[in-house]
Design a protein around this motif. Sequence first.
Motif: not given
Length: 332
Positions: A125-130, A115-119, A277-280
């Motif tokens: 294991a815990t990454g969010v699939i976009g 997922a595109h994320r900054y937080d 622009l996507k936050s990887r």
Amino acid sequence: MKVVIPGGTGQVGAVLDRALTAAGHDVVILTRRPVREREVYWDGESTAPWTREIDGSDVVINLAGRTVSCRYTQANLRAMMDSRVRSTQAVGRAIADAVRPPRLWLQMSTATIYAHRYDAPNDEATGVIGGAEAGVPAYWGYSVEIAKAWEQAQRQADTPHTRKVALRSAMVMSPDRGGVFDVMSWMVRLGLGGAVAGGAQYVSWIHEYDFVRAVRFLVDRDDISGPVNLAAPAPLPHRAFMRALRGAWRVPVGLPATRGMAELGAFVLRTDTELLLKSRRVVPGRLLDAGFTFDHGEWPDAARDLAERRRRHEGRGVDVDSGPRPVRPSVR
């Protein structure tokens, strides 16, 4: 080893071919346009004589797929999907039909699956699939669907005697002409290497030497399968990434770009702003847990090394190292 690399004529394939050949391995490239020794024709879909190269090989590293450096039109997105899924299915059939199947199938995937994320960073294991993020262009979700279908095609292949690993790779940085580092460096040297759209989006990357070392590590470790992130452990915001790249090239300033300016530039270069622009924010959880250590884990150091090597190449009038650095053990 005998290593077969479908789709190995691009930048990443060149990186692997140089290193593995220098280490004494027998490398065969499957390509639609064979022109050199050790290149064999395939079309990425049909079962044909190329399958003989896979039968009896030790490792298959499938890199095949249409380049993502293009305008994300419906036709191009569909071509990206079809080229990745069909070539993976073709490799899977060849391995399934082999009398002596390879012991390992490394399948290229992409860090874009997250997922595109900054937080927080995304590990395996815990990454969010976009695909479900709010506030991003709808077509970004299709890039995630491509990545998911790509990995699914490998998972579904009936290859019980072959270990399978999906390489969720970040951008592979090498000094080769035409690669992503070369393109970014060209912008920096023109004075255009400032932050894009504020520069808060994270950039994930991996130095070519660490990419090769990680591949060798996965070859040697028979206890790792499934998705593995190939990315340096320190992703950083785009503004800091470009600042370090400017420092490596000794360019004091870089013109920043708004989102609109980035759209215009992407249109002129026939590419897409998702790549900027996507936050990887991706980290190599499984590699680190398994004991892998990075030679170039911080971007400022990696950028300096790549820029210096590029300068040497330009001074000699060549594009790449005449003799790649020997691949060193991945665990100390």
